[in-house]
Design a protein around this motif. Structure first.
Motif, PDB file in Angstrom:
ATOM      1  N   VAL A 117       0.866  -1.186   0.000  1.00 50.82           N
ATOM      2  CA  VAL A 117       0.000   0.000   0.000  1.00 50.82           C
ATOM      3  C   VAL A 117       0.903   1.236   0.000  1.00 50.82           C
ATOM      4  O   VAL A 117       1.837   1.335   0.797  1.00 50.82           O
ATOM      5  N   GLY A 118       0.648   2.135  -0.952  1.00 46.72           N
ATOM      6  CA  GLY A 118       1.442   3.342  -1.073  1.00 46.72           C
ATOM      7  C   GLY A 118       2.558   3.251  -2.101  1.00 46.72           C
ATOM      8  O   GLY A 118       3.229   4.237  -2.380  1.00 46.72           O
ATOM      9  N   THR A 119       2.759   2.071  -2.680  1.00 46.65           N
ATOM     10  CA  THR A 119       3.798   1.908  -3.701  1.00 46.65           C
ATOM     11  C   THR A 119       3.193   2.040  -5.094  1.00 46.65           C
ATOM     12  O   THR A 119       1.967   2.095  -5.256  1.00 46.65           O
ATOM     13  N   ALA A 120       4.030   2.050  -6.104  1.00 43.82           N
ATOM     14  CA  ALA A 120       3.571   2.132  -7.490  1.00 43.82           C
ATOM     15  C   ALA A 120       2.923   0.810  -7.906  1.00 43.82           C
ATOM     16  O   ALA A 120       3.428  -0.270  -7.584  1.00 43.82           O
ATOM     17  N   GLY A 121       1.809   0.909  -8.620  1.00 49.18           N
ATOM     18  CA  GLY A 121       1.078  -0.272  -9.058  1.00 49.18           C
ATOM     19  C   GLY A 121       1.903  -1.223  -9.892  1.00 49.18           C
ATOM     20  O   GLY A 121       1.866  -2.439  -9.685  1.00 49.18           O
ATOM     21  N   HIS A 122       2.670  -0.683 -10.846  1.00 45.22           N
ATOM     22  CA  HIS A 122       3.487  -1.543 -11.710  1.00 45.22           C
ATOM     23  C   HIS A 122       4.515  -2.330 -10.893  1.00 45.22           C
ATOM     24  O   HIS A 122       4.692  -3.528 -11.088  1.00 45.22           O
ATOM     25  N   ALA A 123       5.163  -1.660  -9.952  1.00 48.60           N
ATOM     26  CA  ALA A 123       6.138  -2.339  -9.096  1.00 48.60           C
ATOM     27  C   ALA A 123       5.451  -3.424  -8.264  1.00 48.60           C
ATOM     28  O   ALA A 123       6.005  -4.510  -8.063  1.00 48.60           O
ATOM     29  N   ALA A 124       4.239  -3.140  -7.798  1.00 49.61           N
ATOM     30  CA  ALA A 124       3.487  -4.109  -6.997  1.00 49.61           C
ATOM     31  C   ALA A 124       3.203  -5.376  -7.792  1.00 49.61           C
ATOM     32  O   ALA A 124       3.308  -6.485  -7.252  1.00 49.61           O
ATOM     33  N   ARG A 168      -5.706 -15.011  -8.930  1.00 51.41           N
ATOM     34  CA  ARG A 168      -5.775 -13.595  -9.288  1.00 51.41           C
ATOM     35  C   ARG A 168      -5.575 -12.705  -8.056  1.00 51.41           C
ATOM     36  O   ARG A 168      -6.080 -12.989  -6.978  1.00 51.41           O
ATOM     37  N   VAL A 169      -4.823 -11.625  -8.269  1.00 54.22           N
ATOM     38  CA  VAL A 169      -4.686 -10.577  -7.268  1.00 54.22           C
ATOM     39  C   VAL A 169      -5.010  -9.260  -7.959  1.00 54.22           C
ATOM     40  O   VAL A 169      -4.382  -8.913  -8.956  1.00 54.22           O
ATOM     41  N   ARG A 170      -6.008  -8.563  -7.463  1.00 53.94           N
ATOM     42  CA  ARG A 170      -6.336  -7.244  -8.007  1.00 53.94           C
ATOM     43  C   ARG A 170      -5.577  -6.189  -7.210  1.00 53.94           C
ATOM     44  O   ARG A 170      -5.574  -6.217  -5.982  1.00 53.94           O
ATOM     45  N   ILE A 171      -4.969  -5.271  -7.941  1.00 54.65           N
ATOM     46  CA  ILE A 171      -4.219  -4.189  -7.319  1.00 54.65           C
ATOM     47  C   ILE A 171      -4.971  -2.900  -7.617  1.00 54.65           C
ATOM     48  O   ILE A 171      -4.975  -2.427  -8.751  1.00 54.65           O
ATOM     49  N   PHE A 172      -5.641  -2.362  -6.612  1.00 53.53           N
ATOM     50  CA  PHE A 172      -6.425  -1.141  -6.793  1.00 53.53           C
ATOM     51  C   PHE A 172      -5.522   0.073  -6.625  1.00 53.53           C
ATOM     52  O   PHE A 172      -4.894   0.248  -5.586  1.00 53.53           O
ATOM     53  N   VAL A 173      -5.449   0.890  -7.682  1.00 56.38           N
ATOM     54  CA  VAL A 173      -4.579   2.062  -7.692  1.00 56.38           C
ATOM     55  C   VAL A 173      -5.388   3.335  -7.918  1.00 56.38           C
ATOM     56  O   VAL A 173      -6.475   3.300  -8.486  1.00 56.38           O
ATOM     57  N   ASP A 174      -4.824   4.472  -7.477  1.00 58.52           N
ATOM     58  CA  ASP A 174      -5.456   5.762  -7.720  1.00 58.52           C
ATOM     59  C   ASP A 174      -5.000   6.322  -9.067  1.00 58.52           C
ATOM     60  O   ASP A 174      -4.316   5.632  -9.834  1.00 58.52           O
ATOM     61  N   GLU A 175      -5.374   7.567  -9.346  1.00 62.76           N
ATOM     62  CA  GLU A 175      -5.046   8.186 -10.641  1.00 62.76           C
ATOM     63  C   GLU A 175      -3.546   8.376 -10.839  1.00 62.76           C
ATOM     64  O   GLU A 175      -3.079   8.600 -11.953  1.00 62.76           O
ATOM     65  N   ASN A 176      -2.765   8.259  -9.759  1.00 68.08           N
ATOM     66  CA  ASN A 176      -1.309   8.399  -9.841  1.00 68.08           C
ATOM     67  C   ASN A 176      -0.590   7.055  -9.837  1.00 68.08           C
ATOM     68  O   ASN A 176       0.624   7.005  -9.634  1.00 68.08           O
ATOM     69  N   ASP A 177      -1.350   5.956 -10.025  1.00 72.06           N
ATOM     70  CA  ASP A 177      -0.811   4.593 -10.038  1.00 72.06           C
ATOM     71  C   ASP A 177      -0.240   4.180  -8.680  1.00 72.06           C
ATOM     72  O   ASP A 177       0.708   3.423  -8.590  1.00 72.06           O
ATOM     73  N   ILE A 178      -0.833   4.681  -7.603  1.00 69.95           N
ATOM     74  CA  ILE A 178      -0.401   4.317  -6.254  1.00 69.95           C
ATOM     75  C   ILE A 178      -1.397   3.315  -5.673  1.00 69.95           C
ATOM     76  O   ILE A 178      -2.612   3.521  -5.723  1.00 69.95           O
ATOM     77  N   VAL A 179      -0.876   2.227  -5.101  1.00 77.21           N
ATOM     78  CA  VAL A 179      -1.712   1.182  -4.514  1.00 77.21           C
ATOM     79  C   VAL A 179      -2.468   1.754  -3.319  1.00 77.21           C
ATOM     80  O   VAL A 179      -1.865   2.318  -2.407  1.00 77.21           O
ATOM     81  N   LYS A 180      -3.804   1.621  -3.328  1.00 80.77           N
ATOM     82  CA  LYS A 180      -4.664   2.209  -2.300  1.00 80.77           C
ATOM     83  C   LYS A 180      -5.250   1.200  -1.319  1.00 80.77           C
ATOM     84  O   LYS A 180      -5.675   1.580  -0.241  1.00 80.77           O
TER      85      LYS A 180
END
Length: 73
Positions: free
Chosen positions: A18-25, A55-67
């Motif tokens: 949580v708080g990291t970049a979605g792509h990195a996650a 499956r793992v869903r990674i929910f990100v905000d408009e800045n691609d940050i995991v929320k």
């Protein structure tokens, strides 16, 4: 007993992302559990309600940050 119970294999959740970049996650999750595909989803998007152990869903905000905590399902 109806059918077989599916069992989750490997790591099941990643609160540390949580708080990291979605792509990195996605990279971290797929390295730590080779049984899942990590999928980036924009926060607030409609998703199916089925539970899948691959499956793992990674929910990100408009800045691609995991929320939310990414988890198997």
């Amino acid at each position: 007993m109806k059918g077989k119970v599916k069992r989750f294999k490997g790591k099941k959740s990643w609160s540390e992302l949580v708080g990291t970049a979605g792509h990195a996650a996605t990279i971290i999750i797929e390295r730590q559990n080779e049984n899942v595909d990590a999928i980036i989803v924009e926060e607030g998007s409609s998703v199916s309600t089925d539970v899948r152990c691959d499956r793992v869903r990674i929910f990100v905000d408009e800045n691609d940050i995991v929320k939310e905590v990414p988890k198997v399902g």
